[in-house]
Enzyme design. Structure first.
Site, PDB file in Angstrom:
ATOM      1  N   LYS A   1       0.817  -1.209   0.000  1.00  0.00           N
ATOM      2  CA  LYS A   1       0.000   0.000   0.000  1.00  0.00           C
ATOM      3  C   LYS A   1       0.854   1.264   0.000  1.00  0.00           C
ATOM      4  O   LYS A   1       0.431   2.308  -0.513  1.00  0.00           O
ATOM      5  CB  LYS A   1      -0.923   0.021   1.213  1.00  0.00           C
ATOM      6  CG  LYS A   1      -1.937  -1.116   1.263  1.00  0.00           C
ATOM      7  CD  LYS A   1      -2.736  -1.056   2.553  1.00  0.00           C
ATOM      8  CE  LYS A   1      -3.648  -2.252   2.714  1.00  0.00           C
ATOM      9  NZ  LYS A   1      -4.457  -2.190   3.960  1.00  0.00           N
TER      10      LYS A   1
ATOM     11  N   ASP B   1      -9.701   1.691   2.325  1.00  0.00           N
ATOM     12  CA  ASP B   1      -9.680   1.212   3.710  1.00  0.00           C
ATOM     13  C   ASP B   1     -10.451   2.152   4.636  1.00  0.00           C
ATOM     14  O   ASP B   1     -11.141   1.694   5.552  1.00  0.00           O
ATOM     15  CB  ASP B   1      -8.245   1.075   4.213  1.00  0.00           C
ATOM     16  CG  ASP B   1      -7.548  -0.166   3.678  1.00  0.00           C
ATOM     17  OD1 ASP B   1      -8.254  -1.109   3.262  1.00  0.00           O
ATOM     18  OD2 ASP B   1      -6.303  -0.192   3.673  1.00  0.00           O
TER      19      ASP B   1
ATOM     20  N   GLY C   1      -0.945  -0.057  16.783  1.00  0.00           N
ATOM     21  CA  GLY C   1      -0.111  -0.207  15.597  1.00  0.00           C
ATOM     22  C   GLY C   1       0.177   1.137  14.957  1.00  0.00           C
ATOM     23  O   GLY C   1      -0.568   2.103  15.165  1.00  0.00           O
TER      24      GLY C   1
ATOM     25  N   GLY D   1       1.353   1.500  11.381  1.00  0.00           N
ATOM     26  CA  GLY D   1       1.585   1.400   9.943  1.00  0.00           C
ATOM     27  C   GLY D   1       0.531   2.072   9.101  1.00  0.00           C
ATOM     28  O   GLY D   1      -0.219   2.942   9.559  1.00  0.00           O
TER      29      GLY D   1
END
Length: 272
Positions: free
Chosen positions: A64, A100, A123, A125
């Protein structure tokens, strides 16, 4: 025949082929959609070698982010999130999109989560960035990002400033102490054991969206369910982001509804 594929590593577990094939069958499109094992170092050569039969690609992590320098046009949302999970080949150009964010918002909406003031993201990312943008769309004013390594949330803190919300960083251990939140989004890989028990207060005040769907439930989701908390399955995000991808591949526009879209969504859901 038009060709499409989902790329990533590992990719064998992906449910994207089933989702997309069901949609194109219902729409009467003789399109091929496959799953291809791909790492970042092979992405550029792969894309450059595609012929005119290709309509688009779905991308998983870490592609991505790797794909961004290879695109001719990138929508504002993908630029903001720093990630494109969808590539459309149109008129000789490579166009990048992020579905997303919409997938997260729509999945949460189905679960009754329509507004957020305080949020937690686990997270740091690309998917975490999409989760942060989604929280901003839901009205969040403050988001705490939980990471293992100090400084890993630096880019998300900067993104928060651009979104107009306060983002701060804490260690994963904060889950045992967290009190104030309406939503927790975990973006860590499926099967990850965070090694910390979640505070009872957080479980009973915040819904958990765990974007990982294989294996299910994750250790975090299993603990949340056992404690009586609300858990939104990662497959909901997968389903809704895939629907927006189908819009892009069919119409070239993420905002253009499909013919009989409710029926398309229903047959896609049946594959999960």
């Amino acid at each position: 025949m038009r060709r499409l594929a989902v790329l990533g590593s590992p990719i064998a577990h992906s449910k994207s082929p089933g989702l997309h094939r069901a949609a194109y069958r219902l729409l009467g499109l003789d399109w091929e959609y496959s799953a291809i094992e791909m790492r970042g170092d092979g992405l550029a050569a792969f894309i450059q070698g595609l012929d005119d039969s290709w309509r688009g690609l779905s991308l998983t992590m870490p592609l991505k982010q790797d794909v961004l320098p290879l695109l001719d046009d990138v929508e504002e949302l993908a630029v903001l999130a720093g990630a494109a999970n969808t590539v459309l080949f149109e008129d000789g150009r490579r166009r990048g999109f992020n579905t997303d964010v919409a997938g997260i918002v729509r999945a949460l909406g189905e679960a009754g989560v329509a507004r957020v003031h305080h949020g937690v993201v686990i997270g740091g990312g690309a998917t975490a960035a999409s989760a942060l943008v989604a929280m901003a769309e839901l009205g969040a004013a403050h988001v705490r990002v939980l990471v293992r390594r100090r400084g890993a949330a630096a880019e998300l803190i900067g993104l928060g400033s651009r979104l107009g919300l306060v983002v701060d960083e804490a260690r994963i251990d904060e889950l045992a102490l967290a009190r104030e939140a309406e939503l927790v989004v975990s973006t860590v890989p499926g099967g990850t054991d965070l090694g910390v028990a979640v505070s009872d207060t957080l479980v009973h005040t915040a819904a958990l969206l765990d974007v990982a769907y294989d294996p299910w439930p994750s250790p975090l989701a299993a603990g949340w369910i056992a404690a009586g908390g609300t858990v939104v399955h990662g497959l909901g995000m997968l389903l809704h982001q895939a629907l927006i991808q189908v819009r892009i591949f069919v119409h070239g526009d993420p905002l253009a509804p499909l013919p009989d879209e409710d029926a398309v969504l229903a047959v896609m859901r049946e594959t999960l």
